[in-house]
Design a protein around this motif. Structure first.
Motif, PDB file in Angstrom:
ATOM      1  N   SER A 219       0.846  -1.204   0.000  1.00 59.30           N
ATOM      2  CA  SER A 219       0.000   0.000   0.000  1.00 59.30           C
ATOM      3  C   SER A 219       0.880   1.251   0.000  1.00 59.30           C
ATOM      4  CB  SER A 219      -0.918  -0.013   1.242  1.00 59.30           C
ATOM      5  OG  SER A 219      -1.557   1.210   1.435  1.00 59.30           O
ATOM      6  N   ASN A 220       1.821   1.277  -0.914  1.00 59.03           N
ATOM      7  CA  ASN A 220       2.896   2.259  -0.797  1.00 59.03           C
ATOM      8  C   ASN A 220       3.306   2.760  -2.181  1.00 59.03           C
ATOM      9  OD1 ASN A 220       4.998   3.754   0.162  1.00 59.03           O
ATOM     10  ND2 ASN A 220       5.921   2.089   1.340  1.00 59.03           N
ATOM     11  N   ASP A 221       3.256   4.071  -2.362  1.00 57.58           N
ATOM     12  CA  ASP A 221       3.589   4.677  -3.657  1.00 57.58           C
ATOM     13  C   ASP A 221       4.627   5.793  -3.473  1.00 57.58           C
ATOM     14  OD1 ASP A 221       3.597   5.346  -6.317  1.00 57.58           O
ATOM     15  OD2 ASP A 221       1.462   5.862  -6.438  1.00 57.58           O
ATOM     16  N   VAL A 276      -4.603  -6.992  -4.789  1.00 55.32           N
ATOM     17  CA  VAL A 276      -5.340  -7.514  -3.625  1.00 55.32           C
ATOM     18  C   VAL A 276      -6.676  -6.775  -3.555  1.00 55.32           C
ATOM     19  CG1 VAL A 276      -4.170  -5.842  -2.109  1.00 55.32           C
ATOM     20  CG2 VAL A 276      -5.217  -7.863  -1.090  1.00 55.32           C
ATOM     21  N   PRO A 278      -9.408  -4.535  -2.184  1.00 55.12           N
ATOM     22  CA  PRO A 278      -9.278  -3.444  -1.222  1.00 55.12           C
ATOM     23  C   PRO A 278      -9.731  -3.848   0.177  1.00 55.12           C
ATOM     24  CG  PRO A 278     -10.351  -2.694  -3.239  1.00 55.12           C
ATOM     25  CD  PRO A 278     -10.169  -4.153  -3.377  1.00 55.12           C
ATOM     26  N   ASP A 281      -6.230  -6.792   3.255  1.00 52.06           N
ATOM     27  CA  ASP A 281      -4.825  -7.185   3.423  1.00 52.06           C
ATOM     28  C   ASP A 281      -4.580  -8.051   4.656  1.00 52.06           C
ATOM     29  OD1 ASP A 281      -5.022  -4.368   2.099  1.00 52.06           O
ATOM     30  OD2 ASP A 281      -3.169  -5.261   1.346  1.00 52.06           O
ATOM     31  N   ARG A 364      -5.835   4.225   6.831  1.00 47.54           N
ATOM     32  CA  ARG A 364      -6.895   5.236   6.846  1.00 47.54           C
ATOM     33  C   ARG A 364      -8.187   4.595   6.382  1.00 47.54           C
ATOM     34  NH1 ARG A 364      -2.981   8.470   4.958  1.00 47.54           N
ATOM     35  NH2 ARG A 364      -3.764   8.462   2.853  1.00 47.54           N
ATOM     36  N   HIS A 397       8.023   6.240   2.485  1.00 49.95           N
ATOM     37  CA  HIS A 397       7.433   7.028   1.393  1.00 49.95           C
ATOM     38  C   HIS A 397       7.230   8.472   1.819  1.00 49.95           C
ATOM     39  CE1 HIS A 397       4.254   6.094   4.153  1.00 49.95           C
ATOM     40  NE2 HIS A 397       3.489   7.017   3.593  1.00 49.95           N
ATOM     41  N   TRP A 678     -15.529   0.478  -5.156  1.00 51.58           N
ATOM     42  CA  TRP A 678     -14.694   1.050  -4.076  1.00 51.58           C
ATOM     43  C   TRP A 678     -14.077   2.356  -4.560  1.00 51.58           C
ATOM     44  CZ3 TRP A 678      -8.955   0.740  -3.303  1.00 51.58           C
ATOM     45  CH2 TRP A 678      -8.571   1.156  -2.021  1.00 51.58           C
ATOM     46  N   GLN A 680     -11.248   4.972  -3.916  1.00 50.30           N
ATOM     47  CA  GLN A 680     -10.027   5.306  -3.166  1.00 50.30           C
ATOM     48  C   GLN A 680      -9.683   6.770  -3.452  1.00 50.30           C
ATOM     49  OE1 GLN A 680      -6.327   4.303  -5.940  1.00 50.30           O
ATOM     50  NE2 GLN A 680      -6.680   2.697  -4.456  1.00 50.30           N
ATOM     51  N   PRO A 684      -2.771  13.177  -3.939  1.00 50.42           N
ATOM     52  CA  PRO A 684      -2.669  13.591  -5.339  1.00 50.42           C
ATOM     53  C   PRO A 684      -1.236  13.642  -5.877  1.00 50.42           C
ATOM     54  CG  PRO A 684      -3.184  15.469  -3.909  1.00 50.42           C
ATOM     55  CD  PRO A 684      -3.236  14.252  -3.049  1.00 50.42           C
ATOM     56  N   HIS A 689      -2.461  17.837  -1.071  1.00 48.06           N
ATOM     57  CA  HIS A 689      -3.848  17.924  -0.620  1.00 48.06           C
ATOM     58  C   HIS A 689      -4.578  18.953  -1.483  1.00 48.06           C
ATOM     59  CE1 HIS A 689      -2.068  15.722   2.582  1.00 48.06           C
ATOM     60  NE2 HIS A 689      -1.406  16.746   3.036  1.00 48.06           N
ATOM     61  N   TYR A 803     -11.111   5.526   3.482  1.00 51.48           N
ATOM     62  CA  TYR A 803     -11.023   4.505   2.430  1.00 51.48           C
ATOM     63  C   TYR A 803     -12.021   3.372   2.587  1.00 51.48           C
ATOM     64  CZ  TYR A 803      -7.024   7.097   0.817  1.00 51.48           C
ATOM     65  OH  TYR A 803      -6.229   8.091   0.317  1.00 51.48           O
TER      66      TYR A 803
HETATM   67  N1  LIG Z   1       2.306  14.176  -4.171  1.00 49.98           N
HETATM   68  C1  LIG Z   1       1.900  14.131  -2.890  1.00 49.98           C
HETATM   69  N2  LIG Z   1       2.614  13.442  -1.980  1.00 49.98           N
HETATM   70  C2  LIG Z   1       2.180  13.372  -0.691  1.00 49.98           C
HETATM   71  C3  LIG Z   1       1.006  14.037  -0.259  1.00 49.98           C
HETATM   72  C4  LIG Z   1       0.267  14.763  -1.244  1.00 49.98           C
HETATM   73  O1  LIG Z   1      -0.781  15.367  -0.949  1.00 49.98           O
HETATM   74  N3  LIG Z   1       0.734  14.790  -2.539  1.00 49.98           N
HETATM   75  N4  LIG Z   1       0.610  13.984   1.044  1.00 49.98           N
HETATM   76  C5  LIG Z   1       1.569  13.548   2.073  1.00 49.98           C
HETATM   77  C6  LIG Z   1       0.814  13.078   3.247  1.00 49.98           C
HETATM   78  S1  LIG Z   1       0.156  14.231   4.305  1.00 49.98           S
HETATM   79  C7  LIG Z   1       0.611  11.780   3.516  1.00 49.98           C
HETATM   80  S2  LIG Z   1      -0.348  11.347   4.869  1.00 49.98           S
HETATM   81  C8  LIG Z   1       1.185  10.725   2.677  1.00 49.98           C
HETATM   82  C9  LIG Z   1       0.150   9.640   2.357  1.00 49.98           C
HETATM   83  O2  LIG Z   1       0.781   8.447   2.088  1.00 49.98           O
HETATM   84  P1  LIG Z   1      -0.120   7.156   1.765  1.00 49.98           P
HETATM   85  O3  LIG Z   1      -1.315   7.174   2.603  1.00 49.98           O
HETATM   86  O4  LIG Z   1       0.765   5.982   1.845  1.00 49.98           O
HETATM   87  O5  LIG Z   1      -0.460   7.474   0.238  1.00 49.98           O
HETATM   88  P2  LIG Z   1      -1.634   7.181  -0.787  1.00 49.98           P
HETATM   89  O6  LIG Z   1      -1.080   7.624  -2.081  1.00 49.98           O
HETATM   90  O7  LIG Z   1      -2.909   7.779  -0.356  1.00 49.98           O
HETATM   91  O8  LIG Z   1      -1.811   5.603  -0.799  1.00 49.98           O
HETATM   92  C10 LIG Z   1      -0.764   4.711  -1.144  1.00 49.98           C
HETATM   93  C11 LIG Z   1      -1.255   3.480  -1.839  1.00 49.98           C
HETATM   94  O9  LIG Z   1      -2.118   2.715  -0.984  1.00 49.98           O
HETATM   95  C12 LIG Z   1      -2.938   1.936  -1.837  1.00 49.98           C
HETATM   96  N5  LIG Z   1      -4.059   1.358  -1.086  1.00 49.98           N
HETATM   97  C13 LIG Z   1      -5.201   1.966  -0.701  1.00 49.98           C
HETATM   98  N6  LIG Z   1      -5.993   1.111  -0.030  1.00 49.98           N
HETATM   99  C14 LIG Z   1      -5.349  -0.075   0.005  1.00 49.98           C
HETATM  100  C15 LIG Z   1      -5.660  -1.355   0.539  1.00 49.98           C
HETATM  101  O10 LIG Z   1      -6.711  -1.589   1.121  1.00 49.98           O
HETATM  102  N7  LIG Z   1      -4.712  -2.333   0.395  1.00 49.98           N
HETATM  103  C16 LIG Z   1      -3.532  -2.117  -0.248  1.00 49.98           C
HETATM  104  N8  LIG Z   1      -2.658  -3.124  -0.334  1.00 49.98           N
HETATM  105  N9  LIG Z   1      -3.242  -0.934  -0.794  1.00 49.98           N
HETATM  106  C17 LIG Z   1      -4.121   0.079  -0.658  1.00 49.98           C
HETATM  107  C18 LIG Z   1      -3.346   2.918  -2.896  1.00 49.98           C
HETATM  108  O11 LIG Z   1      -3.811   2.253  -4.062  1.00 49.98           O
HETATM  109  C19 LIG Z   1      -2.062   3.714  -3.101  1.00 49.98           C
HETATM  110  O12 LIG Z   1      -1.348   3.236  -4.211  1.00 49.98           O
HETATM  111  O13 LIG Z   1       1.649  11.247   1.437  1.00 49.98           O
HETATM  112  C20 LIG Z   1       2.455  12.414   1.549  1.00 49.98           C
HETATM  113  N10 LIG Z   1       2.929  12.692   0.210  1.00 49.98           N
END
Ligand SMILES: Nc1nc2c(c(=O)[nH]1)N[C@H]1C(S)=C(S)[C@@H](COP(=O)(O)OP(=O)(O)OC[C@H]3O[C@@H](n4cnc5c(=O)[nH]c(N)nc54)[C@H](O)[C@@H]3O)O[C@H]1N2
Ligand SMILES: Nc1nc2c(c(=O)[nH]1)N[C@H]1C(S)=C(S)[C@@H](COP(=O)(O)OP(=O)(O)OC[C@H]3O[C@@H](n4cnc5c(=O)[nH]c(N)nc54)[C@H](O)[C@@H]3O)O[C@H]1N2
Ligand SMILES: [Mo]
Length: 830
Positions: A219-221, A276, A278, A281, A364, A397, A678, A680, A684, A689, A803
């Motif tokens: 769940s990490n990008d 997987v 949603p 996990d 979340r 991340h 679902w 999500q 962005p 935000h 989510y």
């Molecule tokens: N460009 C950019 N970067 C940011 C931010 C931003 O606004 N813009 N915000 C920052 C902040 S405040 C935060 S909190 C972090 C957020 O960091 P994260 O919460 O980790 O980021 P997201 O991109 O929302 O989600 C990451 C991945 O989780 C996957 N995912 C969602 N639900 C599930 C699930 O049920 N199972 C699995 N296996 N995967 C799932 C999504 O498909 C996505 O690819 O990012 C930070 N970085």
């Protein structure tokens, strides 16, 4: 013309809105006021990185990356638009009916967007009168000024601190605990690994690149999310991601992205993708754990020496306690991953050195505590916690975690709290039996049901009766869930005050709106790299505050002066006095370790460099000797079973990680017969935000017919007669929005994405901006929080569950309303 050329073209011409109206009329006046003397290149920074800006005729002309930034984000193209855009708040303004009737106003009009321009003096005295009224009538439990958010960077001007110090000098108020980002994670992890983990420095990338055989991105990008940082971001992580890409290509490291969608990182690295279902996990993790035990792959000596409670967890895993063995067969039916792959994952993860990297999105959601806990159990069973390139991390991340830190001391900040000995004007600490601190995401619940008592992390929280809210540096009509529920709650508030740079939806739903200038219109300094702490960056004022905007420091100095506390507020120091103090204190802290020139030299150079850092392994000391270096858990060991949590007796967070069904879940789960899709609402790619959504030309590079994109699977789209580029209505029983279809194979069937931060733009049944206050109003731009669910993750964390959300969508065939998000209020005269 590609996007870069398009943007370059815009830079050459004057700033005009896409609709053709000039937004810069007052600027030309500014440009001719002699600001030209200061033209030239200056240094500054932001969440999006550090840069050099060129000022020409008093206007920002060019923005280029700071010379140390080797991997600048594309969002640098949106920076100028943060300053010059039609959404700027130009003057202090007051909602029409509030100006007429004050605390007895018709609050159902809130959101109809009718505002009247007032002077600064009038606005500030109305603000103070309201605080007086609330403190007199209700005391501190009537006021909530504790919400926080992503403000702009800068140690001096951090705006939430200014607001809270000044409002705190007036009287006490309700505060929050936790945050939207990691609410579930930061609450569960101290019980399991002894710290929040989410904000801790992680094992350094160079060690991971050297030692790992397998990296699981769960769940990490990171390639998307590392573009921004809490402080000025250095983007050094991208150099490591580039090396990782190379290792993946050479077959030296296997990277598996476990995610329902194909992420930006997966595409960049060219790594494996494991789909997987949603929100399932935990089932997948249990299936892997079951296989590890049946094949005897788990590290029994590590479990024995470093953890507690595996014995209490095992009967659940094997099905002895509930009659359901958590076999790969069982897991497969829930999570949609084949039994063979689950079995294989158990082998792969235990075969070599495996680093699990958890993202935050997965917590979340309802029961978001569980996947975090269960992932720690898996890592314990693998037995590599504390080894370089092995174990588990919860933040690689984020903000450059994993980049070795310089070890220097970072500069301090303007104080958020009152100084020692200072007393508020209303010196009253009587919250009338209500809690003075509430879980961050439960505030709307509190407004709707004052007096209700909820469970939270082993305590009871009794909701205060909130009558007034003050917001600065956060945008709750972006960050909170379920807009229509928020509208109902806001009907109950007597007064809402917002200080912002732009007409966000939060301003729209306020009574008093005060214009702050942007970070580029004041002088500040920042640490360069939140975790790297690579140096100190000067943030030199680019242009004078536009229109009638003021810095938050200036706004609250004036406000404090109104209370007769101006000197106390500023400690008698100006902007530059403060910058010198923050810098010189930091210089003293670093004395003997890191050389820093005097302030004037620093300011002229724009930057002080602290140098590189040493690679480091998280939890290595614990692994080395768990008795001398215990974890912060009650036992000092990893807690697979937590006696403390078990004693709370929560049905939605028992004593060990557990698979629990959700209130809404796609792919056959509850609610999917009615709304099968679902939603999500991930973070962005082209914003922070809601910040930068206002950057008009940049926004135009990703919108569809002027709307926020909704990413759709081709088959789902086809079944509903939708083509790429169509306008789509997305809805459920909570709300409805319009968005622009982007049809893409990256999104599997049954899943759509609308990125959070899309500005809420409600319009009435007649399509009008003024009708935006109606319950059920259509969002004309595509804010996903029009649809999300406002429930706590569990009785433990009570955190944001954005989510856990099902929707349906259709091709929109009605008359398409104009987007109401970005054009500011309906200016009214009285
Ligand atoms: N460009 C950019 N970067 C940011 C931010 C931003 O606004 N813009 N915000 C920052 C902040 S405040 C935060 S909190 C972090 C957020 O960091 P994260 O919460 O980790 O980021 P997201 O991109 O929302 O989600 C990451 C991945 O989780 C996957 N995912 C969602 N639900 C599930 C699930 O049920 N199972 C699995 N296996 N995967 C799932 C999504 O498909 C996505 O690819 O990012 C930070 N970085
Ligand atoms: N559906 C859904 N909702 C989510 C999330 C999700 O993943 N999905 N993620 C959640 C998460 S992790 C987070 S962190 C939150 C983010 O929520 P927020 O932190 O509330 O979001 P921002 O858009 O960064 O809001 C910052 C506000 O501060 C203002 N601002 C910037 N600079 C200044 C300044 O100098 N002075 C003043 N006075 N104001 C300024 C900006 O204009 C903006 O309105 O959203 C949460 N909401
Ligand atoms: Mo966040």
């Amino acid at each position: 013309m590609n996007r870069r050329d398009f943007l370059k073209g815009l830079a050459a011409t004057s700033y005009v809105t896409l609709s053709g109206a000039s937004v810069l009329a007052p600027l030309n006046a500014l440009a001719s006021t002699g600001a030209n003397a200061n033209d030239g290149w200056l240094t500054t920074g932001s969440h999006f990185g550090a840069f050099k800006m060129k000022r020409k005729n008093g206007v920002i002309d060019q923005v280029i990356p700071f010379d140390r930034d080797q991997y600048p984000t594309d969002m640098i193209n949106g920076i100028k638009g943060l300053v010059y855009n039609p959404s700027r708040v130009r003057y202090p303004m007051v909602r029409l009916d509030f100006l007429l009737n004050g605390h007895k106003s018709d609050t159902s009009q809130r959101g109809d967007f009718r505002f009247v321009r007032v002077t600064w003096d009038k606005a500030l005295s109305l603000f103070k009168d309201s605080l007086d009224e609330v403190q007199t009538k209700y005391g501190p439990s009537g006021l909530h000024a504790g919400q926080t958010g992503w403000r702009a960077t800068g140690q001096l001007h951090s705006c939430t601190s200014h607001m809270q110090r000044a409002v705190g000098m007036h009287g006490n108020f309700i505060k929050k605990i936790g945050d939207y980002s990691t609410g579930a994670g930061q609450t569960i992890m101290p019980y399991v690994l002894g710290s929040t983990e989410v904000y801790a420095q992680g094992t350094s990338w160079p060690l991971i690149l050297q030692e790992s055989n397998t990296i699981i991105l769960w769940s990490n990008d990171p390639y998307k999310n590392l573009q921004v940082g809490w402080n000025a971001e250095t983007h050094e992580s991208f150099a490591y991601l580039a090396q990782l890409k190379e290792k993946v290509k050479q077959g030296k490291i296997r990277v598996i992205s476990i995610d329902p969608v194909v992420t930006k990182t997966q595409k960049y690295l060219g790594c494996e993708q494991l789909y997987v279902n949603p929100q399932t996990d935990v089932a997948l993790m249990l299936g892997i754990a079951h296989e590890m035990v049946s094949q005897n792959l788990h590290d029994k000596s590590f479990i024995e020496g470093y953890s507690l409670g595996f014995d209490q967890f095992l009967p659940y895993l094997m099905g002895e306690s509930d009659g359901v063995p958590k076999t790969p067969e069982w897991a497969s039916k829930i999570c949609g991953v084949s039994q063979e792959i689950i079995r294989d994952l158990a082998k792969v993860m235990t075969a070599g050195r495996t680093q699990i990297m958890m993202g935050w999105c997965i917590q979340r959601q309802q029961h978001g505590e569980q996947p975090y806990w269960m992932a720690a159990v898996l890592a314990t069973m693998i037995g590599q916690i504390g080894l370089p390139g092995g174990g588990i991390s919860y933040g690689h991340h984020y903000s450059g975690i994993g980049v070795p830190s310089s070890g220097a001391a970072a500069p301090g900040a303007f104080p958020r709290n009152l100084d020692e000995g200072q007393k508020p004007l209303f010196d009253n600490n009587d919250f009338k039996g209500a809690s003075s601190t509430i879980p961050v995401a439960r505030w709307i619940d509190a407004i709707l049901e004052p007096g209700k008592t909820i469970e939270a992390n082993g305590s009871k929280v009794t909701y205060p009766d909130i009558k007034m809210m003050v917001f600065s540096g956060n945008n709750p009509w972006n960050h909170h869930q379920d807009r229509n529920r928020m509208k109902r709650a806001f009907h109950k508030l007597e007064c809402v005050v917002t200080i912002d740079t732009n007409w966000t939806a939060t301003c729209r739903f306020s009574d008093i709106v005060l214009p702050a200038c942007t970070t580029f219109e004041r002088n500040d300094l920042d640490v360069y790299g939140s975790y790297a702490n690579r140096g100190i960056l000067a943030m030199q004022k680019m242009v004078e505050p536009l229109y009638e905007s003021l810095s938050d420091f200036e706004i609250f100095t004036r406000f404090a002066t109104l209370m007769g506390k101006g000197e106390q507020y500023t400690r008698g120091m100006s902007e530059f006095d403060w910058l010198k103090k923050l810098y010189n204190d930091c210089k003293a802290d670093n004395d003997g370790n890191f050389a820093m020139p005097d302030f004037d030299t620093f300011w002229q150079q724009g930057y002080v460099h602290f140098g590189e850092g040493e690679p480091w392994t998280r939890h290595a000391d614990f692994r080395d000797d768990p008795e001398i270096n215990p974890l912060g858990t009650p036992s000092g060991l990893i807690e697979i079973f937590s006696r403390k949590i078990a004693q709370f007796n929560y049905d939605d967070c028992p004593g060990h990680p557990t698979w629990i069904e959700k209130t809404e879940r796609s792919h056959g789960g509850p609610g999917s017969d009615k709304h099968p899709i679902w939603l999500q609402s991930c973070h962005p790619d082209h914003r922070l935000h809601s910040q930068m959504c206002e950057s008009e030309q940049y926004r135009a590079t990703y919108t569809v017919q002027g709307r926020e994109p909704v990413f759709l699977n081709p088959l789902d789209a086809k079944q509903r007669g939708i083509k790429d580029g169509d306008i789509v209505r997305v809805f459920n029983d909570r709300g409805q929005l319009l968005a622009g279809a982007v049809v893409s194979n990256r999104f599997p069937q049954g899943i759509v994405r609308i990125q959070e931060g899309a500005w809420y733009g409600p319009v009435g049944k007649d399509g009008s901006k003024q009708g935006g206050n109606e319950i059920g109003a259509l969002c004309s731009y595509g804010d996903p929080n029009t649809l999300t669910q406002d429930i706590g993750t569990s009785k433990l964390a009570q955190a944001c569950s954005a989510y856990t959300c099902l929707v349906e969508f259709e091709r929109y065939q009605g008359k398409v309303p104009e987007v109401s998000s970005f054009s500011g209020p309906i200016e009214t005269l009285i």
